[in-house]
Design a protein around this motif. Structure first.
Motif, PDB file in Angstrom:
ATOM      1  N   LEU A   4     -28.600  10.335  15.609  1.00 16.90           N
ATOM      2  CA  LEU A   4     -29.632   9.631  14.859  1.00 16.90           C
ATOM      3  C   LEU A   4     -30.274  10.552  13.830  1.00 16.90           C
ATOM      4  N   ALA A   5     -30.552  11.772  14.212  1.00 14.04           N
ATOM      5  CA  ALA A   5     -31.158  12.729  13.281  1.00 14.04           C
ATOM      6  C   ALA A   5     -30.242  12.975  12.094  1.00 14.04           C
ATOM      7  N   ARG A   6     -28.948  13.094  12.376  1.00 18.07           N
ATOM      8  CA  ARG A   6     -28.004  13.300  11.269  1.00 18.07           C
ATOM      9  C   ARG A   6     -27.971  12.081  10.349  1.00 18.07           C
ATOM     10  N   GLY A   7     -27.994  10.896  10.956  1.00 13.55           N
ATOM     11  CA  GLY A   7     -27.999   9.684  10.140  1.00 13.55           C
ATOM     12  C   GLY A   7     -29.212   9.607   9.243  1.00 13.55           C
ATOM     13  N   LEU A   8     -30.376   9.982   9.772  1.00  8.86           N
ATOM     14  CA  LEU A   8     -31.588   9.990   8.956  1.00  8.86           C
ATOM     15  C   LEU A   8     -31.506  11.022   7.844  1.00  8.86           C
ATOM     16  N   ASP A   9     -30.895  12.166   8.139  1.00  9.18           N
ATOM     17  CA  ASP A   9     -30.724  13.189   7.101  1.00  9.18           C
ATOM     18  C   ASP A   9     -29.881  12.650   5.947  1.00  9.18           C
ATOM     19  N   LEU A  25     -23.626  14.802  -1.001  1.00  6.87           N
ATOM     20  CA  LEU A  25     -24.225  14.675   0.333  1.00  6.87           C
ATOM     21  C   LEU A  25     -23.895  15.884   1.205  1.00  6.87           C
ATOM     22  N   HIS A  26     -22.693  16.390   1.077  1.00  6.55           N
ATOM     23  CA  HIS A  26     -22.315  17.599   1.811  1.00  6.55           C
ATOM     24  C   HIS A  26     -23.202  18.771   1.384  1.00  6.55           C
ATOM     25  N   ASP A  27     -23.405  18.919   0.063  1.00  3.75           N
ATOM     26  CA  ASP A  27     -24.221  20.029  -0.437  1.00  3.75           C
ATOM     27  C   ASP A  27     -25.665  19.918   0.047  1.00  3.75           C
ATOM     28  N   GLU A  28     -26.193  18.694   0.115  1.00  2.15           N
ATOM     29  CA  GLU A  28     -27.603  18.518   0.463  1.00  2.15           C
ATOM     30  C   GLU A  28     -27.849  18.601   1.969  1.00  2.15           C
ATOM     31  N   THR A  29     -26.915  18.061   2.761  1.00  2.94           N
ATOM     32  CA  THR A  29     -27.153  18.004   4.207  1.00  2.94           C
ATOM     33  C   THR A  29     -26.489  19.138   4.974  1.00  2.94           C
ATOM     34  N   GLY A  30     -25.440  19.742   4.381  1.00  2.00           N
ATOM     35  CA  GLY A  30     -24.690  20.770   5.095  1.00  2.00           C
ATOM     36  C   GLY A  30     -23.755  20.220   6.153  1.00  2.00           C
ATOM     37  N   LEU A  31     -23.651  18.893   6.246  1.00  2.00           N
ATOM     38  CA  LEU A  31     -22.778  18.278   7.242  1.00  2.00           C
ATOM     39  C   LEU A  31     -21.331  18.294   6.758  1.00  2.00           C
ATOM     40  N   ALA A  32     -20.402  18.440   7.699  1.00  2.00           N
ATOM     41  CA  ALA A  32     -18.981  18.410   7.363  1.00  2.00           C
ATOM     42  C   ALA A  32     -18.612  17.036   6.805  1.00  2.00           C
ATOM     43  N   PRO A  34     -15.956  15.050   7.228  1.00  2.00           N
ATOM     44  CA  PRO A  34     -15.553  14.019   8.209  1.00  2.00           C
ATOM     45  C   PRO A  34     -16.755  13.414   8.934  1.00  2.00           C
ATOM     46  N   THR A  35     -17.736  14.247   9.258  1.00  2.00           N
ATOM     47  CA  THR A  35     -18.955  13.747   9.897  1.00  2.00           C
ATOM     48  C   THR A  35     -19.717  12.825   8.956  1.00  2.00           C
ATOM     49  N   LEU A  36     -19.830  13.231   7.694  1.00  2.36           N
ATOM     50  CA  LEU A  36     -20.507  12.404   6.700  1.00  2.36           C
ATOM     51  C   LEU A  36     -19.826  11.047   6.563  1.00  2.36           C
ATOM     52  N   LEU A  37     -18.509  11.043   6.532  1.00  4.01           N
ATOM     53  CA  LEU A  37     -17.788   9.786   6.379  1.00  4.01           C
ATOM     54  C   LEU A  37     -18.059   8.840   7.541  1.00  4.01           C
ATOM     55  N   ARG A  38     -18.127   9.379   8.754  1.00  3.64           N
ATOM     56  CA  ARG A  38     -18.428   8.530   9.907  1.00  3.64           C
ATOM     57  C   ARG A  38     -19.848   7.964   9.813  1.00  3.64           C
TER      58      ARG A  38
END
Length: 258
Positions: A4-9, A25-32, A34-38
């Motif tokens: 949920l926290a990642r989704g809000l980010d 989105l990758h640059d702003e959140t630092g999330l991988a 594949p994770t972002l796509l999900r």
């Protein structure tokens, strides 16, 4: 809760951009990625985000009004028009654009040009086309209330752009626009616009208004390579479907949960 926290980010990152690529989105959140796509898939399924079929960028859904997101009618038009444009292109093969009037030109909000097998797409969302030369610009002028039409023509008459110079002879322009209103659609002026560098054939287009009462919310076009068919044939085969699509878009904007 971590999911949920990642989704809000991700949602907050979308909130910070009118539109965002996966890399943004990758640059702003630092999330991988594949994770972002999900996460983005989940947000899309929940109606919180959408991915434009035209440029592949992600946007907050126009139906979302919380977190202080400043979404207006243009976002709603693009979102509600996108599936209609995609279906039109599947049915007719030639592409459509939808655009709104902004500061003396028509600005493209959404397009199905990426789908057509017939041409290389070089325009983009945000691309601006001239009022007096493009089918969409002429449709907006033809079907707008008289006071708005006069104000736009006055603005164009002061422009230094050669494509706007015809506005300096308003009586001739108004006569042409009256003809457009009578037949129910506008056409691209001969000699205006070409497909990309690799395609040398002259482009042609027709356009109709997306109406809300007497107000022109947007204009919807159908474009093709002029050498492939005639304008008469395209009007006979496809005008009614284009008009139906414009009416459907207007209805979807009025009732966005469709």
């Amino acid at each position: 809760m971590r999911a949920l926290a990642r989704g809000l980010d991700v949602f907050k990152a979308l909130h910070n951009h009118r539109s965002a690529s996966l890399q943004d989105l990758h640059d702003e959140t630092g999330l991988a990625k594949p994770t972002l796509l999900r996460i983005l898939k989940t947000l899309e399924e929940g109606g919180v985000a959408r991915r434009s079929s035209r440029d592949g960028r992600y946007r907050v859904s126009a139906s979302v009004r919380f977190f202080g997101q400043n979404l207006g009618v243009e976002d709603a038009i693009a979102e509600q028009a996108a599936p209609v444009l995609d279906r039109l292109c599947r049915d007719m093969l030639w592409p459509s654009d939808i655009a709104v009037y902004k500061d003396g030109a028509m600005e493209i909000l959404e397009s199905s040009r990426h789908q057509t097998p017939f041409m290389v797409n070089r325009d983009r969302i945000g691309f601006r086309v001239h009022m007096l030369m493009s089918a969409m610009g002429r449709a907006h002028l033809a079907f707008s209330p008289a006071a708005e039409r006069r104000a736009i023509l006055t603005r164009l008459s002061r422009s230094g752009d050669p494509y706007d110079h015809a506005a300096r002879n308003p009586s001739a322009v108004l006569a042409d626009l009256a003809n457009d209103r009578t037949r129910g659609y506008a056409v691209r002026e001969t000699g205006y616009g070409r497909w990309g560098i690799a395609e040398r054939s002259q482009a042609d287009a027709i356009a109709v208004p997306v109406l809300q009462g007497r107000r022109v919310l947007a204009c919807l076009s159908l474009a093709w390579a002029a050498g492939a068919t005639t304008r008469t044939e395209m009007v006979a085969r496809h005008l009614s479907r284009l008009q139906d699509a414009a009416a459907e878009i207007a209805g979807r904007i009025a009732a966005p949960d469709q």
